[in-house]
Design a protein around this motif. Structure first.
Motif, PDB file in Angstrom:
ATOM      1  N   THR A 629      -4.112  -2.819  15.592  1.00 14.01           N
ATOM      2  CA  THR A 629      -4.105  -2.094  16.862  1.00 14.01           C
ATOM      3  C   THR A 629      -4.901  -0.793  16.797  1.00 14.01           C
ATOM      4  N   GLY A 630      -5.200  -0.329  15.622  1.00 21.71           N
ATOM      5  CA  GLY A 630      -5.922   0.924  15.501  1.00 21.71           C
ATOM      6  C   GLY A 630      -5.007   2.119  15.364  1.00 21.71           C
ATOM      7  N   ASP A 631      -3.696   1.902  15.488  1.00 19.90           N
ATOM      8  CA  ASP A 631      -2.759   3.000  15.302  1.00 19.90           C
ATOM      9  C   ASP A 631      -2.765   3.434  13.833  1.00 19.90           C
ATOM     10  N   ALA A 632      -2.487   4.723  13.622  1.00 17.08           N
ATOM     11  CA  ALA A 632      -2.479   5.240  12.251  1.00 17.08           C
ATOM     12  C   ALA A 632      -1.354   4.619  11.448  1.00 17.08           C
ATOM     13  N   MET A 633      -1.624   4.350  10.193  1.00 15.75           N
ATOM     14  CA  MET A 633      -0.599   3.797   9.311  1.00 15.75           C
ATOM     15  C   MET A 633       0.355   4.893   8.868  1.00 15.75           C
ATOM     16  N   MET A 634       1.516   4.480   8.355  1.00 11.86           N
ATOM     17  CA  MET A 634       2.535   5.443   7.913  1.00 11.86           C
ATOM     18  C   MET A 634       1.973   6.396   6.860  1.00 11.86           C
ATOM     19  N   ALA A 635       1.231   5.872   5.923  1.00  8.09           N
ATOM     20  CA  ALA A 635       0.669   6.711   4.863  1.00  8.09           C
ATOM     21  C   ALA A 635      -0.277   7.750   5.444  1.00  8.09           C
ATOM     22  N   SER A 698       1.588  -8.861   0.482  1.00  9.32           N
ATOM     23  CA  SER A 698       2.429  -8.611  -0.687  1.00  9.32           C
ATOM     24  C   SER A 698       2.845  -7.143  -0.759  1.00  9.32           C
ATOM     25  N   PHE A 699       3.972  -6.915  -1.461  1.00 12.83           N
ATOM     26  CA  PHE A 699       4.476  -5.561  -1.679  1.00 12.83           C
ATOM     27  C   PHE A 699       3.470  -4.744  -2.486  1.00 12.83           C
ATOM     28  N   GLY A 700       2.921  -5.370  -3.496  1.00  7.79           N
ATOM     29  CA  GLY A 700       1.991  -4.653  -4.353  1.00  7.79           C
ATOM     30  C   GLY A 700       0.770  -4.182  -3.615  1.00  7.79           C
ATOM     31  N   SER A 701       0.198  -5.044  -2.809  1.00  7.18           N
ATOM     32  CA  SER A 701      -0.988  -4.661  -2.051  1.00  7.18           C
ATOM     33  C   SER A 701      -0.687  -3.520  -1.101  1.00  7.18           C
ATOM     34  N   ARG A 702       0.488  -3.568  -0.506  1.00  8.59           N
ATOM     35  CA  ARG A 702       0.856  -2.528   0.453  1.00  8.59           C
ATOM     36  C   ARG A 702       1.070  -1.178  -0.229  1.00  8.59           C
ATOM     37  N   ALA A 703       1.730  -1.176  -1.390  1.00  4.24           N
ATOM     38  CA  ALA A 703       1.972   0.069  -2.138  1.00  4.24           C
ATOM     39  C   ALA A 703       0.659   0.686  -2.595  1.00  4.24           C
ATOM     40  N   GLN A 704      -0.239  -0.159  -3.074  1.00  7.85           N
ATOM     41  CA  GLN A 704      -1.526   0.356  -3.534  1.00  7.85           C
ATOM     42  C   GLN A 704      -2.351   0.917  -2.373  1.00  7.85           C
ATOM     43  N   LYS A 705      -2.188   0.353  -1.203  1.00 11.83           N
ATOM     44  CA  LYS A 705      -2.877   0.873  -0.019  1.00 11.83           C
ATOM     45  C   LYS A 705      -2.364   2.257   0.334  1.00 11.83           C
ATOM     46  N   ASP A 706      -1.040   2.468   0.207  1.00  8.43           N
ATOM     47  CA  ASP A 706      -0.480   3.792   0.461  1.00  8.43           C
ATOM     48  C   ASP A 706      -1.055   4.822  -0.515  1.00  8.43           C
ATOM     49  N   ALA A 707      -1.125   4.442  -1.795  1.00  5.61           N
ATOM     50  CA  ALA A 707      -1.656   5.355  -2.802  1.00  5.61           C
ATOM     51  C   ALA A 707      -3.094   5.733  -2.479  1.00  5.61           C
ATOM     52  N   GLU A 708      -3.873   4.721  -2.022  1.00  9.68           N
ATOM     53  CA  GLU A 708      -5.275   4.957  -1.688  1.00  9.68           C
ATOM     54  C   GLU A 708      -5.405   5.899  -0.493  1.00  9.68           C
ATOM     55  N   LEU A 709      -4.594   5.653   0.546  1.00  8.14           N
ATOM     56  CA  LEU A 709      -4.669   6.492   1.739  1.00  8.14           C
ATOM     57  C   LEU A 709      -4.217   7.923   1.456  1.00  8.14           C
ATOM     58  N   LEU A 710      -3.180   8.063   0.664  1.00  6.23           N
ATOM     59  CA  LEU A 710      -2.700   9.407   0.322  1.00  6.23           C
ATOM     60  C   LEU A 710      -3.758  10.177  -0.461  1.00  6.23           C
ATOM     61  N   PHE A 711      -4.408   9.513  -1.407  1.00  5.53           N
ATOM     62  CA  PHE A 711      -5.428  10.206  -2.201  1.00  5.53           C
ATOM     63  C   PHE A 711      -6.610  10.623  -1.327  1.00  5.53           C
TER      64      PHE A 711
END
Length: 819
Positions: A629-635, A698-711
């Motif tokens: 949708t283009g909305d910002a992700m939680m991270a 997957s959980f792993g892919s999602r967690a790694q995406k958060d780490a990437e966005l935060l960095f």
């Protein structure tokens, strides 16, 4: 025949043919014999004449001896007659005594008759000599020795008359008194002249006029010798009251001009000191800052004047004692009037200086307070200054607390420049200057200024004990301020979370509440007006937290860079440890406060993130990664919130605080992220991790995406050097992908623990793995019980083989996950 004759004969007859010459030889000997006879006859006549003369002189000597013998006989007869005629002898003695008495009376009559004119002339000369000296210190007193001689004769004459009159009637004594009374004026004038000489000695000597000194000392020595002679004669009972004795050298009592010399010098020095006291009568403590003249005077006396005087006079020690007694009395008067602590310290400071100075003079350090009293004064001062510092600090604490809690205006701004390290390329560390318009508390430098003022004065006193006590008292007061702010900090946080707590977004069993020291009392914000909310927790809390941290950080840097070494250099090495410990305790307390401030700010930011983090590891979180949708992700939302807070803080916090805050925040944020997520899996809307689910779901892919966005969202808030810590911290989220999704976890996890996790998180808590294990669908507590000791053993061996890193990442050191 003599040897001489034989030798001559031998010389004449050496050959047989010489025998024909015997007649000639006989004639020659006859001539020589005749010559010898003539010489012998002449010598005999001379000796006979000499003998006759000697006999004639001997006859004359015998005649003289006979005459002498006759004279001796007459003398013996005269002696016998004088001894046997005692009556005539006494008469002759009386006649001689009467003659002497008549002569003495005649002399007395003549001297008494001319006494007035003699005194007038002497007085005139004394007055003239005194005036010349007063007018010019270079005047060398050419007449004083003559004046002293005439003066001594007059005094001897007066003493003679007064002493003799003691045996006369009262009327006659009165007459004698009238005769001698004018002498008293002469004595006064001479003493005045001598006094003027004495008080002029030091200045005249400084002007290279030594004549005054030498002549006065000559007079004093002569008078002292005469006094000593008189005392000895009295002790031996050799003084007889003989009217016929000449009065020119008569002395009936000591005149004590040596004592007079020292008394006048004492009065002169005392008057000099009193003049200085009068000058500072409106600033009595100011006298101690202006006693250079006294030290100069003593130095001159010891170095130049005393060596010119008799050694047994000990003139240097005498002068020092005069000034010491006056200074001691002045100091006792000051102390007895209970002066303020600052004045006491100035007295102690000069006391130390005078002690050092006097030690240079004669090798003996003297205290103007007195050694017995000095310790009492020191203790009184220390008690006084300690009480005063406590009172001042208590007042400052009240003011700071009111200012901090009311927050009626923005904090003060203080331009601050700081040198920080930056990395330009691999292993290339450079320094850069960071300038910040830092928020600070008002007058935050006042405590340091007070320390400098008090410590500088204490250091000047020369007493290490005072300086150390002042520093320790100040550090205790500093720590008291820190402890007060720790209480204020807790109270402010309680009030803040009473109004703004977002715990309601967390699940009921959430352990996030353990982030707070006290469980806040939550109120319904919707039921409160803005004014009521403001009364509970006023706005500006973050800015004031930053100002508080900046103030103590800057003060701590000043103590480290300026104060510690400066004051250690001013005391004996025995006190270095005490000074270091005092400052280190103060700095340590402020560092502890600043850590609590950083934790408090981190908690406020994390509290704001609860609204987002409450969905971590839930279905909504997993689906967040599949949005198109283009909305910002939680991270991204979390990153924006963090960047907004930290970006603002970056403008008003000094870099040291900002750096520390960001590290503490990252540690707390990552732990909160993990805990909330894992607890959502175990107790909330989340589901256990299924390692078989692969791909973007997957959980792993999602967690790694958060780490990437935060960095990506936060890296611009760090320097190149500090960005490493951000990357390392977020690795705790990134590693979840491997830990949660790996096949054969009982084999994979120990290796991943050793080769991936421990190199980044050296002291990582095993609870980090425990949480992942318990949240995996394919694992349970039994497997964790098997895995835990393996991980602990690997960690212990790793620590044996690998040294801890220089800059450790602390994020997971204390990670705690309870189930």
């Amino acid at each position: 025949m003599s040897d001489l004759a034989l030798s001559k004969i031998g010389g004449l007859i050496k050959a047989p043919e010489d025998l024909s010459k015997l007649d000639d030889i006989r004639q020659q000997f006859a001539k020589e014999k005749s010559a010898v006879d003539i010489k012998l006859s002449t010598t005999t006549d001379v000796q006979i004449t000499s003998i006759n003369n000697n006999l004639s002189q001997l006859n004359q000597t015998i005649s003289s001896l006979e005459e002498i013998k006759g004279g001796i006989s007459k003398f013996q007869n005269t002696y016998d007659e004088s001894v046997t005629s005692i009556k005539d002898y006494d008469l002759i003695g009386k006649m001689i005594s009467t003659n002497q008495y008549l002569n003495q009376v005649t002399s007395l009559y003549q001297d008494i008759r001319g006494l007035r004119s003699i005194l007038d002339a002497l007085n005139h000369d004394i007055i003239a000599e005194t005036g010349m000296l007063r007018d010019d210190l270079r005047y060398n007193l050419p007449n004083i020795l003559i004046i002293h001689y005439r003066y001594t004769q007059i005094r001897n004459f007066a003493d003679y008359l007064e002493n003799y009159s003691q045996s006369l009637s009262d009327d006659l004594q009165s007459i004698v008194y009238n005769i001698t009374s004018p002498v008293r004026e002469t004595i006064r004038l001479f003493d005045e002249l001598l006094t003027e000489c004495i008080i002029s000695i030091t200045e005249a000597t400084k002007d290279d006029n030594f004549e005054i000194l030498y002549k006065v000392v000559t007079i004093v020595l002569w008078e002292d010798k005469e006094d000593t002679k008189l005392s000895v004669m009295k002790n031996l009972d050799l003084i007889k009251n003989d009217m016929n004795k000449s009065y020119n050298g008569f002395r009936s009592k000591r005149r004590n001009y040596k004592k007079f010399f020292f008394e006048k010098f004492k009065l002169f020095f005392e008057d000099t000191f009193n003049s200085c006291v009068d000058h500072y009568q409106n600033d009595r403590i100011g006298l101690y800052d202006n006693l250079h003249w006294l030290e100069d005077e003593l130095t001159f006396v010891y170095k130049y004047l005393s060596p010119l005087l008799p050694k047994d006079w000990q003139f240097g020690e005498f002068t020092e004692k005069v000034f010491y007694d006056k200074l001691h009395q002045y100091t006792m008067d000051m102390i007895n009037h209970e002066p303020p602590a600052e004045d006491i310290l100035r007295v102690l400071s000069y006391d130390k200086r005078f002690g050092d100075y006097s030690k240079q003079l004669d090798g003996s350090a003297k205290s103007i307070i007195g050694d017995d009293l000095k310790e009492t004064v020191l203790d009184d001062y220390l008690r006084n200054i300690t009480n005063k510092m406590k009172e001042w600090n208590d007042s400052l604490i009240k003011q700071e607390t009111t200012y901090f809690t009311e927050r009626l205006k923005a904090p003060d701004v203080y331009p601050f420049e700081q040198i920080v390290e930056e990395e330009e390329g691999p292993n290339n560390i450079v320094e850069m200057t960071v300038q910040i318009q830092a928020y600070v508390l008002p007058d935050f430098k006042t405590p340091l200024n007070m320390l400098k003022q008090q410590a500088d004065v204490a250091a000047e006193s020369g007493y290490s004990k005072i300086l150390v006590e002042v520093i320790e008292s100040w550090c205790n007061a500093y720590i008291a301020r820190v402890e007060n702010f720790q209480v204020v900090l807790d109270e402010e946080m309680d009030r803040y979370f009473t109004v703004f707590s977002n715990e309601k977004f967390l699940i009921k069993e959430s352990k996030a509440k353990r982030l707070f020291k006290k469980r806040p009392t939550v109120v319904n914000v919707d039921e409160l007006s803005p004014e009521e909310q403001s009364n509970i927790s006023r706005p500006g809390i973050l800015e004031y937290f930053g100002a508080l941290a900046n103030s103590f950080e800057i003060s701590g840097e000043s103590m480290t860079s300026k104060f510690i070494n400066t004051y250690k250099e001013k005391v004996h090495t025995n006190y270095h440890v005490k000074i270091s410990q005092a400052f280190e305790s103060a700095i340590s307390s402020s560092e502890s406060l600043n850590s609590e401030i950083c934790i408090a700010i981190s908690n406020i930011i994390i509290n704001d993130l609860y609204v987002i983090m409450c969905n971590l590891f839930t279905k909504k979180w997993l689906e967040d990664g599949m949005k198109q949708t283009g909305d910002a992700m939680m991270a991204t939302l979390m990153t924006d919130t963090i960047a907004e807070y930290m970006g603002e803080i970056r403008w008003y916090c000094i870099y040291t605080i900002y750096q520390s805050l960001f590290q503490i925040f990252l540690d707390k944020f990552v732990c909160a992220y993990l805990k909330i997520g894992f607890e959502n899996i175990l107790y909330g809307d989340g589901k256990k991790i299924n390692p078989e689910t692969q791909g973007y779901k997957s959980f792993g892919s999602r967690a790694q995406k958060d780490a990437e966005l935060l960095f990506e969202g936060l890296e611009n808030l760090f320097t190149n050097k500090d960005r490493r810590y951000l990357f390392s911290t977020l690795s705790a989220i990134d590693f979840l992908g491997d830990l949660a999704m790996c096949p054969d976890p009982m084999d994979f996890i120990p290796n991943f623990w050793k080769y991936k996790i421990l190199p980044v998180f050296y002291n990582c808590s095993t609870d980090y793995i425990k949480a992942v294990v318990l949240c995996r669908k394919d694992m349970d507590k039994n497997q964790w019980r098997t895995l835990e000791p393996i991980l602990e053993d690997i960690k212990a061996k790793y620590h044996e083989e690998v040294e801890p890193p220089e800059f450790p990442v602390l994020t997971l050191d204390d990670f705690d996950f309870k189930v």
